[in-house]
Design a protein around this motif. Sequence first.
Motif, PDB file in Angstrom:
ATOM      1  N   LEU A 127       0.823  -1.220   0.000  1.00 51.90           N
ATOM      2  CA  LEU A 127       0.000   0.000   0.000  1.00 51.90           C
ATOM      3  C   LEU A 127       0.855   1.267   0.000  1.00 51.90           C
ATOM      4  N   LEU A 128       2.162   1.115  -0.014  1.00 48.63           N
ATOM      5  CA  LEU A 128       3.048   2.264   0.119  1.00 48.63           C
ATOM      6  C   LEU A 128       2.925   3.224  -1.058  1.00 48.63           C
ATOM      7  N   ASP A 129       2.876   2.703  -2.298  1.00 49.59           N
ATOM      8  CA  ASP A 129       2.778   3.594  -3.458  1.00 49.59           C
ATOM      9  C   ASP A 129       1.455   4.358  -3.486  1.00 49.59           C
ATOM     10  N   LEU A 130       0.362   3.732  -3.032  1.00 46.99           N
ATOM     11  CA  LEU A 130      -0.924   4.430  -2.941  1.00 46.99           C
ATOM     12  C   LEU A 130      -0.869   5.545  -1.905  1.00 46.99           C
ATOM     13  N   GLN A 131      -0.256   5.261  -0.761  1.00 47.14           N
ATOM     14  CA  GLN A 131      -0.160   6.269   0.286  1.00 47.14           C
ATOM     15  C   GLN A 131       0.648   7.476  -0.174  1.00 47.14           C
ATOM     16  N   ILE A 132       1.733   7.226  -0.880  1.00 47.06           N
ATOM     17  CA  ILE A 132       2.544   8.339  -1.395  1.00 47.06           C
ATOM     18  C   ILE A 132       1.737   9.171  -2.382  1.00 47.06           C
ATOM     19  N   TRP A 133       0.979   8.514  -3.235  1.00 46.31           N
ATOM     20  CA  TRP A 133       0.163   9.240  -4.212  1.00 46.31           C
ATOM     21  C   TRP A 133      -0.946  10.042  -3.535  1.00 46.31           C
ATOM     22  N   LEU A 134      -1.551   9.489  -2.454  1.00 43.98           N
ATOM     23  CA  LEU A 134      -2.623  10.193  -1.759  1.00 43.98           C
ATOM     24  C   LEU A 134      -2.129  11.466  -1.071  1.00 43.98           C
ATOM     25  N   LYS A 135      -0.857  11.539  -0.764  1.00 46.16           N
ATOM     26  CA  LYS A 135      -0.318  12.721  -0.104  1.00 46.16           C
ATOM     27  C   LYS A 135      -0.070  13.880  -1.073  1.00 46.16           C
ATOM     28  N   ASP A 136      -0.341  13.628  -2.337  1.00 48.64           N
ATOM     29  CA  ASP A 136      -0.230  14.706  -3.324  1.00 48.64           C
ATOM     30  C   ASP A 136      -1.327  15.743  -3.045  1.00 48.64           C
ATOM     31  N   PRO A 137      -0.984  17.019  -2.929  1.00 41.64           N
ATOM     32  CA  PRO A 137      -1.988  18.048  -2.600  1.00 41.64           C
ATOM     33  C   PRO A 137      -3.130  18.155  -3.609  1.00 41.64           C
ATOM     34  N   SER A 138      -2.887  17.742  -4.831  1.00 43.00           N
ATOM     35  CA  SER A 138      -3.928  17.873  -5.853  1.00 43.00           C
ATOM     36  C   SER A 138      -4.980  16.771  -5.774  1.00 43.00           C
ATOM     37  N   VAL A 139      -4.782  15.786  -4.881  1.00 46.17           N
ATOM     38  CA  VAL A 139      -5.700  14.645  -4.778  1.00 46.17           C
ATOM     39  C   VAL A 139      -6.552  14.797  -3.531  1.00 46.17           C
ATOM     40  N   THR A 140      -7.870  14.585  -3.703  1.00 40.59           N
ATOM     41  CA  THR A 140      -8.805  14.624  -2.575  1.00 40.59           C
ATOM     42  C   THR A 140      -9.394  13.231  -2.380  1.00 40.59           C
ATOM     43  N   MET A 141      -9.408  12.749  -1.125  1.00 43.85           N
ATOM     44  CA  MET A 141      -9.963  11.434  -0.828  1.00 43.85           C
ATOM     45  C   MET A 141     -11.316  11.606  -0.166  1.00 43.85           C
ATOM     46  N   ALA A 142     -12.356  11.131  -0.812  1.00 45.19           N
ATOM     47  CA  ALA A 142     -13.706  11.229  -0.285  1.00 45.19           C
ATOM     48  C   ALA A 142     -13.874  10.278   0.889  1.00 45.19           C
ATOM     49  N   ASN A 143     -14.619  10.768   1.934  1.00 44.30           N
ATOM     50  CA  ASN A 143     -14.917   9.953   3.120  1.00 44.30           C
ATOM     51  C   ASN A 143     -13.627   9.380   3.718  1.00 44.30           C
ATOM     52  N   GLU A 144     -12.696  10.280   3.927  1.00 47.36           N
ATOM     53  CA  GLU A 144     -11.356   9.879   4.354  1.00 47.36           C
ATOM     54  C   GLU A 144     -11.353   9.189   5.701  1.00 47.36           C
ATOM     55  N   ASP A 145     -12.241   9.567   6.607  1.00 50.34           N
ATOM     56  CA  ASP A 145     -12.238   8.993   7.957  1.00 50.34           C
ATOM     57  C   ASP A 145     -12.558   7.493   7.947  1.00 50.34           C
ATOM     58  N   ASN A 146     -13.287   7.045   6.944  1.00 51.28           N
ATOM     59  CA  ASN A 146     -13.653   5.627   6.882  1.00 51.28           C
ATOM     60  C   ASN A 146     -12.699   4.799   6.023  1.00 51.28           C
ATOM     61  N   ALA A 147     -11.693   5.468   5.465  1.00 49.72           N
ATOM     62  CA  ALA A 147     -10.670   4.741   4.707  1.00 49.72           C
ATOM     63  C   ALA A 147      -9.542   4.393   5.667  1.00 49.72           C
ATOM     64  N   THR A 148      -9.715   3.282   6.392  1.00 52.28           N
ATOM     65  CA  THR A 148      -8.780   2.909   7.458  1.00 52.28           C
ATOM     66  C   THR A 148      -8.171   1.528   7.195  1.00 52.28           C
ATOM     67  N   CYS A 149      -7.119   1.275   7.951  1.00 48.81           N
ATOM     68  CA  CYS A 149      -6.425  -0.014   7.833  1.00 48.81           C
ATOM     69  C   CYS A 149      -7.212  -1.102   8.558  1.00 48.81           C
ATOM     70  N   THR A 150      -7.217  -2.264   7.988  1.00 54.22           N
ATOM     71  CA  THR A 150      -7.789  -3.438   8.650  1.00 54.22           C
ATOM     72  C   THR A 150      -6.690  -4.394   9.097  1.00 54.22           C
ATOM     73  N   PHE A 151      -5.626  -4.468   8.347  1.00 52.85           N
ATOM     74  CA  PHE A 151      -4.456  -5.297   8.663  1.00 52.85           C
ATOM     75  C   PHE A 151      -3.213  -4.412   8.579  1.00 52.85           C
ATOM     76  N   PRO A 152      -2.195  -4.690   9.378  1.00 52.95           N
ATOM     77  CA  PRO A 152      -2.169  -5.601  10.533  1.00 52.95           C
ATOM     78  C   PRO A 152      -2.928  -5.037  11.732  1.00 52.95           C
ATOM     79  N   LYS A 153      -3.037  -5.830  12.764  1.00 54.01           N
ATOM     80  CA  LYS A 153      -3.839  -5.450  13.918  1.00 54.01           C
ATOM     81  C   LYS A 153      -3.302  -4.203  14.609  1.00 54.01           C
ATOM     82  N   ILE A 154      -1.994  -4.000  14.595  1.00 52.83           N
ATOM     83  CA  ILE A 154      -1.423  -2.845  15.293  1.00 52.83           C
ATOM     84  C   ILE A 154      -1.780  -1.544  14.581  1.00 52.83           C
ATOM     85  N   MET A 155      -2.191  -1.609  13.324  1.00 50.05           N
ATOM     86  CA  MET A 155      -2.572  -0.415  12.571  1.00 50.05           C
ATOM     87  C   MET A 155      -4.075  -0.342  12.309  1.00 50.05           C
TER      88      MET A 155
END
Length: 293
Positions: free
Chosen positions: A101-129
Motif C-alpha cells: 500500500l506504500l505507493d498508494l499512500q505516497i500518491w494520496l499525499k499529493d496536494p492535488s488529490v482529494t480522498m472522499a470519506n477519508e475517515d472511513n478509509a482505514t487499515c484493517t491489517f495488521p492489527k497494530i494499525m
Amino acid sequence: MITVLHNNSFCNLTELLILDISNNHISTVHKAAFAGLNQLSVLNLSYNMITQLDSDVFTSLKSLTVLNLQNNLLKSFHIKSPFKLIEIGLAGNPWNCSSDLLDLQIWLKDPSVTMANEDNATCTFPKIMEKLSIKTAVIQPDDCKIEKASLENTVTSTSAIKVKSSALLTTQMPNNITENNRTRADLPPLGKSWTFLAGVLGFVLSTTLLIFTAIKCPTWYHYLISYSHRRLEENDSEMFEEEFSADMSSSPTVSGTDNEEPIVILEKIHAFVPGEDGFIEDKYIDSYVTEES
C-alpha cells in the motif's frame, strides 16, 4: 448482476461522460475494460466485490477526474503509471497497510488529490494499525524487506517440512511387501545393486569373449583338448637284463694248458655310447679270473 467487465465492454461509447455501475457483483475487471471511453470523467464502481485492481486499468481514461471504489474487497491498489485524479473514494475496503500500500499512500499525499470519506478509509491489517487512516498510517519501506524475508522463511520452512515428511515416509515404509499372500524380500540398497549389476555384466562380457575367441580361433582350443600328460616309463633295468642274457649265449670259451675245467670268460659288449669307452668294468668277473689263473 454484472460480475465481470471484459475488454472493450464500452468501446462504442466514445462520448460518455459518467458511468455508474455500482451495486453489482463485479469481481474481475480486465485491463482494457474501459477502452474507448475517451470523454469519461466520472466512474462509479462502489458496492461491488472487486478484490484486486491496478491503476493500469484506467490509463485509457484520459479525462477521468472522479473515481469511486468504496465498499469493495480491496486490500491494495497499485499506482503503476501516471494517474491524474481530482477525487477518489477508498472507504469501506479491508486495506492491508503494508508495503503493498506504500505507493498508494505516497500518491494520496499529493496536494492535488482529494480522498472522499477519508475517515472511513482505514487499515484493517495488521492489527497494530487497525482503524488508522491509510493516508497517515506509518508504513516504512523496511517493512517490505521484513515481509519478504518472513515470506521466504515461510516458504523455506514449508519446503523443509515437506522434505522431512518425505524422509519420514521413506523410513516408515515396510521392509517386506506382501502381494498375493507372498512376501517379497527387501530390495538391496542402491550401491549394492550397482555393484551386483557390474559383476553380472563383467561375467557376461567375459563369457561372450571366450566363446567368440573359441569360434574364431579354434587352433588353440583343439590343442588344449588334445593335450594329455603321460609319465615316461623307466625300462632301463629290463633292457640291461635282456642284453646281458644275449651276451652270455654268444661269449667264447677258453681251454687251459692244464687238465682243469675250461674257464669261461664273460665279456659285456655294449652299444656305443657317446662319451664312454664301450666297456663296463665288472669287479666280480675280474676277481674270479684272477683266482683261476
